[in-house]
Design a protein around this motif. Structure first.
Motif, PDB file in Angstrom:
ATOM      1  N   VAL A  45      92.946 -63.113  78.792  1.00  0.00           N
ATOM      2  CA  VAL A  45      92.744 -61.770  78.266  1.00  0.00           C
ATOM      3  C   VAL A  45      92.747 -60.780  79.425  1.00  0.00           C
ATOM      4  O   VAL A  45      92.036 -60.970  80.414  1.00  0.00           O
ATOM      5  CB  VAL A  45      91.405 -61.668  77.497  1.00  0.00           C
ATOM      6  N   THR A  46      93.554 -59.722  79.305  1.00  0.00           N
ATOM      7  CA  THR A  46      93.563 -58.683  80.339  1.00  0.00           C
ATOM      8  C   THR A  46      92.929 -57.390  79.851  1.00  0.00           C
ATOM      9  O   THR A  46      92.491 -56.585  80.663  1.00  0.00           O
ATOM     10  CB  THR A  46      94.996 -58.390  80.829  1.00  0.00           C
ATOM     11  N   LYS A  47      92.892 -57.177  78.549  1.00  0.00           N
ATOM     12  CA  LYS A  47      92.309 -55.952  78.009  1.00  0.00           C
ATOM     13  C   LYS A  47      91.910 -56.218  76.560  1.00  0.00           C
ATOM     14  O   LYS A  47      92.590 -56.938  75.841  1.00  0.00           O
ATOM     15  CB  LYS A  47      93.329 -54.823  78.055  1.00  0.00           C
ATOM     16  N   THR A  48      90.803 -55.621  76.126  1.00  0.00           N
ATOM     17  CA  THR A  48      90.351 -55.745  74.743  1.00  0.00           C
ATOM     18  C   THR A  48      89.964 -54.369  74.221  1.00  0.00           C
ATOM     19  O   THR A  48      89.365 -53.576  74.945  1.00  0.00           O
ATOM     20  CB  THR A  48      89.140 -56.696  74.631  1.00  0.00           C
ATOM     21  N   VAL A  49      90.324 -54.116  72.970  1.00  0.00           N
ATOM     22  CA  VAL A  49      89.963 -52.871  72.299  1.00  0.00           C
ATOM     23  C   VAL A  49      89.305 -53.230  70.982  1.00  0.00           C
ATOM     24  O   VAL A  49      89.832 -54.047  70.221  1.00  0.00           O
ATOM     25  CB  VAL A  49      91.205 -51.991  72.029  1.00  0.00           C
ATOM     26  N   ASP A  50      88.121 -52.659  70.723  1.00  0.00           N
ATOM     27  CA  ASP A  50      87.422 -52.894  69.467  1.00  0.00           C
ATOM     28  C   ASP A  50      87.666 -51.732  68.519  1.00  0.00           C
ATOM     29  O   ASP A  50      87.596 -50.571  68.918  1.00  0.00           O
ATOM     30  CB  ASP A  50      85.917 -53.035  69.705  1.00  0.00           C
ATOM     31  N   PHE A  51      87.943 -52.066  67.265  1.00  0.00           N
ATOM     32  CA  PHE A  51      88.094 -51.085  66.209  1.00  0.00           C
ATOM     33  C   PHE A  51      86.985 -51.342  65.197  1.00  0.00           C
ATOM     34  O   PHE A  51      87.227 -51.806  64.091  1.00  0.00           O
ATOM     35  CB  PHE A  51      89.472 -51.203  65.546  1.00  0.00           C
ATOM     36  N   HIS A  52      85.723 -51.056  65.606  1.00  0.00           N
ATOM     37  CA  HIS A  52      84.561 -51.370  64.786  1.00  0.00           C
ATOM     38  C   HIS A  52      84.633 -50.760  63.391  1.00  0.00           C
ATOM     39  O   HIS A  52      84.206 -51.374  62.422  1.00  0.00           O
ATOM     40  CB  HIS A  52      83.276 -50.891  65.474  1.00  0.00           C
ATOM     41  N   GLN A  53      85.177 -49.554  63.288  1.00  0.00           N
ATOM     42  CA  GLN A  53      85.195 -48.864  62.009  1.00  0.00           C
ATOM     43  C   GLN A  53      86.040 -49.586  60.963  1.00  0.00           C
ATOM     44  O   GLN A  53      85.863 -49.387  59.771  1.00  0.00           O
ATOM     45  CB  GLN A  53      85.670 -47.412  62.181  1.00  0.00           C
TER      46      GLN A  53
END
Length: 170
Positions: A45-53
């Motif tokens: 993994v190099t980058k993670t983005v959370d879309f909690h909504q």
């Protein structure tokens, strides 16, 4: 939850891909379900983005090495839930997988740690139109065991699904 795929490069040079996980489930107090990548085999993994909504997460995965045209590689991504799931009133659950692309084989296997479900059923089809629901098709009863599997070959826009219940169906 582990997602394993076999990748084939259509040209020289692919060295990363995006992994996306979404779930409609929420926590007991109606908060988004949160997941993170806990392990990757075949990359990192190099980058993670959370879309909690919207109960989703995306990770950029860098492969162990750039692929050559036609080269195959295996990739396994483990998504770990970091919030407690809600308890479903109907005592059932399911997973499904749908692909819009032509592929040779699609399969789904669910493994149960501990107690086995009381019943399980599966659906599999090589072709499924955009407006068609997989559950409208005939189902196959699966023998409850430590794992259950459904598969389909020569897929062109097809899907597979497994549903199970911890209590006997009515």
């Amino acid at each position: 939850m582990t997602h394993s795929v076999t990748l084939r490069a259509s040209e020289d040079g692919p060295d990363r891909l995006g992994a996306y996980y979404h779930t409609p489930s929420v926590t007991e107090d109606d908060q988004p379900a949160l997941f993170e990548v806990s392990r990757v085999i075949g990359g990192r993994v190099t980058k993670t983005v959370d879309f909690h909504q919207i109960n989703a997460a995306a990770s950029l995965i860098e492969l162990d090495h750039p692929l050559s045209a036609g080269e195959l590689t295996a990739l396994s991504i483990n998504w770990e839930r970091i919030t407690e799931p809600a308890v479903f009133a109907d005592d059932t659950d399911f997973y499904d997988f749908r692909t819009p692309w032509p592929v040779g084989h699609v399969s789904l296997e669910i493994a149960f740690a501990g107690e086995w479900p009381a019943c399980a059923r599966g659906w599999a089809t090589a072709r499924l139109s955009d407006d068609q629901s997989l559950t409208d098709l005939p189902e196959v009863e699966l023998s409850p065991n430590s794992s259950v599997q459904v598969a389909v070959r020569d897929v062109i826009g097809g899907a597979v699904r497994i549903a199970w219940s911890w209590s006997e169906p009515v």
